[in-house]
Design a protein around this motif. Structure first.
Motif, PDB file in Angstrom:
ATOM      1  N   MET A   1       0.815  -1.191   0.000  1.00 30.50           N
ATOM      2  CA  MET A   1       0.000   0.000   0.000  1.00 30.50           C
ATOM      3  C   MET A   1       0.865   1.264   0.000  1.00 30.50           C
ATOM      4  N   ILE A   2       1.870   1.296   0.842  1.00 23.92           N
ATOM      5  CA  ILE A   2       2.741   2.470   0.893  1.00 23.92           C
ATOM      6  C   ILE A   2       3.470   2.624  -0.435  1.00 23.92           C
ATOM      7  N   GLU A   3       3.995   1.523  -0.930  1.00 21.01           N
ATOM      8  CA  GLU A   3       4.734   1.570  -2.198  1.00 21.01           C
ATOM      9  C   GLU A   3       3.860   2.134  -3.317  1.00 21.01           C
ATOM     10  N   SER A   4       2.627   1.640  -3.428  1.00 20.94           N
ATOM     11  CA  SER A   4       1.753   2.113  -4.502  1.00 20.94           C
ATOM     12  C   SER A   4       1.376   3.577  -4.308  1.00 20.94           C
ATOM     13  N   ALA A   5       1.196   4.019  -3.064  1.00 15.89           N
ATOM     14  CA  ALA A   5       0.877   5.426  -2.802  1.00 15.89           C
ATOM     15  C   ALA A   5       2.047   6.324  -3.177  1.00 15.89           C
ATOM     16  N   VAL A   6       3.264   5.908  -2.848  1.00 17.23           N
ATOM     17  CA  VAL A   6       4.453   6.697  -3.188  1.00 17.23           C
ATOM     18  C   VAL A   6       4.586   6.798  -4.708  1.00 17.23           C
ATOM     19  N   VAL A   7       4.424   5.686  -5.400  1.00 19.31           N
ATOM     20  CA  VAL A   7       4.514   5.695  -6.866  1.00 19.31           C
ATOM     21  C   VAL A   7       3.416   6.585  -7.448  1.00 19.31           C
ATOM     22  N   GLU A   8       2.213   6.500  -6.903  1.00 21.04           N
ATOM     23  CA  GLU A   8       1.103   7.313  -7.400  1.00 21.04           C
ATOM     24  C   GLU A   8       1.402   8.806  -7.261  1.00 21.04           C
ATOM     25  N   VAL A   9       1.896   9.205  -6.109  1.00 20.87           N
ATOM     26  CA  VAL A   9       2.202  10.620  -5.876  1.00 20.87           C
ATOM     27  C   VAL A   9       3.323  11.084  -6.814  1.00 20.87           C
ATOM     28  N   ILE A  10       4.357  10.276  -6.973  1.00 23.79           N
ATOM     29  CA  ILE A  10       5.469  10.649  -7.849  1.00 23.79           C
ATOM     30  C   ILE A  10       5.003  10.743  -9.301  1.00 23.79           C
ATOM     31  N   THR A  11       4.206   9.791  -9.756  1.00 23.98           N
ATOM     32  CA  THR A  11       3.752   9.831 -11.150  1.00 23.98           C
ATOM     33  C   THR A  11       2.879  11.054 -11.405  1.00 23.98           C
ATOM     34  N   ARG A  12       2.084  11.425 -10.423  1.00 26.13           N
ATOM     35  CA  ARG A  12       1.250  12.614 -10.582  1.00 26.13           C
ATOM     36  C   ARG A  12       2.112  13.883 -10.608  1.00 26.13           C
ATOM     37  N   GLU A  13       3.099  13.946  -9.725  1.00 25.48           N
ATOM     38  CA  GLU A  13       3.970  15.128  -9.649  1.00 25.48           C
ATOM     39  C   GLU A  13       4.850  15.260 -10.890  1.00 25.48           C
ATOM     40  N   LYS A  14       5.398  14.149 -11.352  1.00 24.87           N
ATOM     41  CA  LYS A  14       6.343  14.176 -12.474  1.00 24.87           C
ATOM     42  C   LYS A  14       5.691  13.877 -13.822  1.00 24.87           C
ATOM     43  N   LYS A  15       4.407  13.540 -13.814  1.00 23.22           N
ATOM     44  CA  LYS A  15       3.679  13.213 -15.043  1.00 23.22           C
ATOM     45  C   LYS A  15       4.416  12.138 -15.846  1.00 23.22           C
ATOM     46  N   CYS A  16       4.710  11.048 -15.155  1.00 25.13           N
ATOM     47  CA  CYS A  16       5.373   9.912 -15.800  1.00 25.13           C
ATOM     48  C   CYS A  16       4.547   8.655 -15.555  1.00 25.13           C
ATOM     49  N   ALA A  17       4.922   7.580 -16.209  1.00 27.03           N
ATOM     50  CA  ALA A  17       4.180   6.324 -16.094  1.00 27.03           C
ATOM     51  C   ALA A  17       4.632   5.539 -14.862  1.00 27.03           C
ATOM     52  N   PRO A  18       3.689   4.901 -14.162  1.00 27.71           N
ATOM     53  CA  PRO A  18       4.048   4.106 -12.976  1.00 27.71           C
ATOM     54  C   PRO A  18       5.063   3.012 -13.288  1.00 27.71           C
ATOM     55  N   GLU A  19       4.998   2.452 -14.491  1.00 29.97           N
ATOM     56  CA  GLU A  19       5.943   1.380 -14.840  1.00 29.97           C
ATOM     57  C   GLU A  19       7.364   1.888 -15.013  1.00 29.97           C
ATOM     58  N   ASP A  20       7.545   3.200 -15.046  1.00 34.55           N
ATOM     59  CA  ASP A  20       8.885   3.783 -15.127  1.00 34.55           C
ATOM     60  C   ASP A  20       9.547   3.883 -13.749  1.00 34.55           C
ATOM     61  N   ILE A  21       8.801   3.514 -12.708  1.00 35.35           N
ATOM     62  CA  ILE A  21       9.294   3.694 -11.338  1.00 35.35           C
ATOM     63  C   ILE A  21       9.333   2.355 -10.619  1.00 35.35           C
ATOM     64  N   ASN A  22      10.468   2.071  -9.972  1.00 38.13           N
ATOM     65  CA  ASN A  22      10.557   0.924  -9.072  1.00 38.13           C
ATOM     66  C   ASN A  22      11.288   1.379  -7.813  1.00 38.13           C
ATOM     67  N   MET A  23      11.502   0.500  -6.882  1.00 40.06           N
ATOM     68  CA  MET A  23      12.079   0.892  -5.589  1.00 40.06           C
ATOM     69  C   MET A  23      13.534   1.343  -5.704  1.00 40.06           C
ATOM     70  N   GLU A  24      14.222   0.933  -6.782  1.00 45.47           N
ATOM     71  CA  GLU A  24      15.621   1.332  -6.955  1.00 45.47           C
ATOM     72  C   GLU A  24      15.774   2.620  -7.759  1.00 45.47           C
ATOM     73  N   THR A  25      14.666   3.132  -8.291  1.00 52.33           N
ATOM     74  CA  THR A  25      14.735   4.337  -9.115  1.00 52.33           C
ATOM     75  C   THR A  25      15.223   5.511  -8.276  1.00 52.33           C
ATOM     76  N   ARG A  26      16.269   6.166  -8.766  1.00 49.86           N
ATOM     77  CA  ARG A  26      16.814   7.335  -8.060  1.00 49.86           C
ATOM     78  C   ARG A  26      15.936   8.554  -8.320  1.00 49.86           C
ATOM     79  N   LEU A  27      15.725   9.347  -7.277  1.00 45.16           N
ATOM     80  CA  LEU A  27      14.898  10.539  -7.410  1.00 45.16           C
ATOM     81  C   LEU A  27      15.487  11.508  -8.428  1.00 45.16           C
ATOM     82  N   ASP A  28      16.819  11.622  -8.451  1.00 46.03           N
ATOM     83  CA  ASP A  28      17.438  12.539  -9.412  1.00 46.03           C
ATOM     84  C   ASP A  28      17.263  12.056 -10.856  1.00 46.03           C
TER      85      ASP A  28
END
Length: 80
Positions: free
Chosen positions: A1-28
């Motif tokens: 649940m936390i993981e999906s919420a974090v990905v959701e917030v990041i995808t909304r902020e950065k306007k990117c696809a959820p599949e572009d994000i995993n736990m090792e993805t660097r914020l920079d």
């Protein structure tokens, strides 16, 4: 649940696809600067009803760091 919420917030902020994000993805790598990180963390604080300490914010490098940080806050170490 936390993981999906974090990905959701990041995808909304950065306007990117959820599949572009995993736990090792660097914020920079996602182009998240310090101001965007604060915005993302604020939204997560609101969603989970918690406060993320500044010390934790300073050490976030990956999406997984955000998830593990929130997990630590939600489930404090009870060994002490």
């Amino acid at each position: 649940m936390i993981e999906s919420a974090v990905v959701e917030v990041i995808t909304r902020e950065k306007k990117c696809a959820p599949e572009d994000i995993n736990m090792e993805t660097r914020l920079d790598e996602l182009g998240i600067d310090s101001l965007q990180a604060i915005t993302i963390l604020y939204e997560l604080e609101e969603r989970f009803g918690l406060e993320i300490p500044n010390e934790l914010m300073e050490n976030l490098e990956t999406v997984g760091d955000i998830v593990s940080g929130i997990n630590k806050i939600r489930q404090p170490d009870t060994d002490h």
